[in-house]
Design a protein around this motif. Structure first.
Motif, short mmCIF file in Angstrom:
data_model
loop_
_atom_site.label_atom_id
_atom_site.label_comp_id
_atom_site.label_asym_id
_atom_site.label_seq_id
_atom_site.Cartn_x
_atom_site.Cartn_y
_atom_site.Cartn_z
N HIS A 1 0.85 -1.19 0.00
CA HIS A 1 0.00 0.00 0.00
C HIS A 1 0.89 1.24 0.00
O HIS A 1 2.02 1.22 0.49
CB HIS A 1 -0.90 0.02 1.24
N ASP A 2 0.33 2.33 -0.51
CA ASP A 2 1.03 3.62 -0.54
C ASP A 2 0.83 4.36 0.77
O ASP A 2 -0.15 4.12 1.49
CB ASP A 2 0.48 4.51 -1.67
N ILE A 3 1.72 5.29 1.04
CA ILE A 3 1.52 6.29 2.10
C ILE A 3 1.27 7.61 1.39
O ILE A 3 2.09 8.05 0.58
CB ILE A 3 2.73 6.42 3.04
N LEU A 4 0.12 8.21 1.65
CA LEU A 4 -0.24 9.48 1.05
C LEU A 4 0.22 10.61 1.95
O LEU A 4 0.08 10.54 3.17
CB LEU A 4 -1.75 9.57 0.84
N HIS A 5 0.75 11.66 1.35
CA HIS A 5 1.11 12.87 2.07
C HIS A 5 0.05 13.92 1.77
O HIS A 5 -0.27 14.17 0.60
CB HIS A 5 2.49 13.37 1.62
N MET A 6 -0.51 14.50 2.83
CA MET A 6 -1.56 15.51 2.68
C MET A 6 -1.19 16.71 3.54
O MET A 6 -0.49 16.57 4.55
CB MET A 6 -2.91 14.93 3.12
N SER A 7 -1.69 17.87 3.14
CA SER A 7 -1.45 19.07 3.96
C SER A 7 -2.59 20.05 3.79
O SER A 7 -3.39 19.97 2.85
CB SER A 7 -0.13 19.74 3.56
N ILE A 8 -2.63 21.00 4.71
CA ILE A 8 -3.55 22.12 4.64
C ILE A 8 -2.74 23.37 5.01
O ILE A 8 -1.94 23.35 5.95
CB ILE A 8 -4.78 21.94 5.56
N LEU A 9 -2.94 24.43 4.23
CA LEU A 9 -2.26 25.69 4.47
C LEU A 9 -3.16 26.62 5.27
O LEU A 9 -4.38 26.48 5.28
CB LEU A 9 -1.86 26.35 3.15
N GLU A 10 -2.54 27.58 5.89
CA GLU A 10 -3.23 28.54 6.74
C GLU A 10 -4.41 29.20 6.01
O GLU A 10 -5.51 29.29 6.55
CB GLU A 10 -2.20 29.58 7.17
N ASN A 11 -4.21 29.66 4.78
CA ASN A 11 -5.29 30.33 4.04
C ASN A 11 -6.40 29.36 3.65
O ASN A 11 -7.58 29.72 3.65
CB ASN A 11 -4.75 31.08 2.82
N GLU A 12 -6.06 28.11 3.35
CA GLU A 12 -7.08 27.10 3.04
C GLU A 12 -7.92 26.79 4.27
O GLU A 12 -9.14 26.64 4.18
CB GLU A 12 -6.40 25.82 2.53
N TYR A 13 -7.25 26.70 5.41
CA TYR A 13 -7.95 26.49 6.68
C TYR A 13 -8.92 27.63 6.95
O TYR A 13 -10.07 27.41 7.32
CB TYR A 13 -6.91 26.35 7.80
N ALA A 14 -8.45 28.87 6.76
CA ALA A 14 -9.31 30.04 7.03
C ALA A 14 -10.54 30.03 6.13
O ALA A 14 -11.65 30.30 6.59
CB ALA A 14 -8.51 31.33 6.84
N GLU A 15 -10.37 29.70 4.86
CA GLU A 15 -11.50 29.63 3.93
C GLU A 15 -12.47 28.52 4.33
O GLU A 15 -13.68 28.72 4.32
CB GLU A 15 -11.02 29.39 2.49
N LYS A 16 -11.94 27.38 4.67
CA LYS A 16 -12.79 26.24 5.07
C LYS A 16 -13.56 26.59 6.35
O LYS A 16 -14.74 26.29 6.47
CB LYS A 16 -11.90 25.00 5.30
N ARG A 17 -12.90 27.24 7.28
CA ARG A 17 -13.52 27.60 8.56
C ARG A 17 -14.66 28.60 8.35
O ARG A 17 -15.69 28.53 9.02
CB ARG A 17 -12.45 28.19 9.48
N LYS A 18 -14.48 29.53 7.41
CA LYS A 18 -15.52 30.52 7.10
C LYS A 18 -16.78 29.86 6.54
O LYS A 18 -17.88 30.29 6.80
CB LYS A 18 -15.02 31.52 6.07
N SER A 19 -16.58 28.80 5.76
CA SER A 19 -17.70 28.15 5.08
C SER A 19 -18.47 27.18 5.97
O SER A 19 -19.49 26.64 5.56
CB SER A 19 -17.22 27.44 3.81
N GLN A 20 -18.00 26.94 7.18
CA GLN A 20 -18.66 25.97 8.06
C GLN A 20 -19.64 26.64 8.99
O GLN A 20 -19.58 27.71 9.39
CB GLN A 20 -17.64 25.18 8.87
#
Length: 182
Positions: A163-182
């Motif tokens: 199986h693969d190991i996936l690398h994922m991340s979230i940036l500060e601005n992406e977090y802020a946008e996601k948080r606004k939409s919730q």
């Protein structure tokens, strides 16, 4: 409050949590989807790991996830490999209490950890690694706003296959946008 949601509290991990952490760390079913090596640790090894790696490092912060109603510890979440200069950290989460699986506690804990990471620690990027067969975790991370940025091909051998190991991340601005939409 920063470290609590409607159903959980994140409290700082202490040396008193070592025995419980040891139980979770030695439960193959719990570690199946998160630990690269499935191994059994003796209590001394766990004590040394907790003392030197989890609690003894300036580059990590670990929290026990506690279910509010019962006051029962159900898991652990951490920021590790914190790079203060470049404002990056890796996050991990393990729900060790199998009765708590599938109830959304992991999502709540991750939201609290992201709030702390971006709003209090002023980090810029949070990253994680997840096994490609862990569909539930991948869906959660994507829902939280993490994006896949790469993979280590055929790195984990489980159940007779690679199986693969996936690398994922979230940036500060992406977090802020996601948080606004919730």
């Amino acid at each position: 409050m920063l470290f609590e949601s409607d159903r959980i509290i994140l409290r700082k991990m202490t040396s008193e949590d070592t025995e419980l952490y040891h139980q979770w760390r030695n439960d193959i079913e719990v570690m199946q989807s998160t630990a690269p090596l499935l191994d059994v640790y003796n209590i001394k090894e766990t004590e040394e790991f907790v003392t030197h790696v989890i609690l003894g490092s300036h580059f990590s912060k670990s929290y026990i996830i506690v279910e509010k109603k019962s006051k029962k510890p159900i898991g652990v979440t951490s920021l590790i490999n914190i790079d203060y200069k470049n404002r990056n950290a890796e996050c991990i989460i393990d729900i060790g209490d199998k009765e708590a699986w599938g109830k959304g506690y992991g999502a709540e804990a991750m939201k609290l950890l992201l709030d702390f990471s971006f709003l209090e620690m002023n980090l810029h990027r949070i990253f994680l690694r997840v096994f490609s067969f862990n569909d539930r975790a991948i869906k959660l991370y994507e829902k939280l706003g993490f994006q896949q940025e790469g993979k280590l091909r055929e790195t984990i051998f489980r159940g007779g296959q690679w199986h693969d190991i996936l690398h994922m991340s979230i940036l500060e601005n992406e977090y802020a946008e996601k948080r606004k939409s919730q």
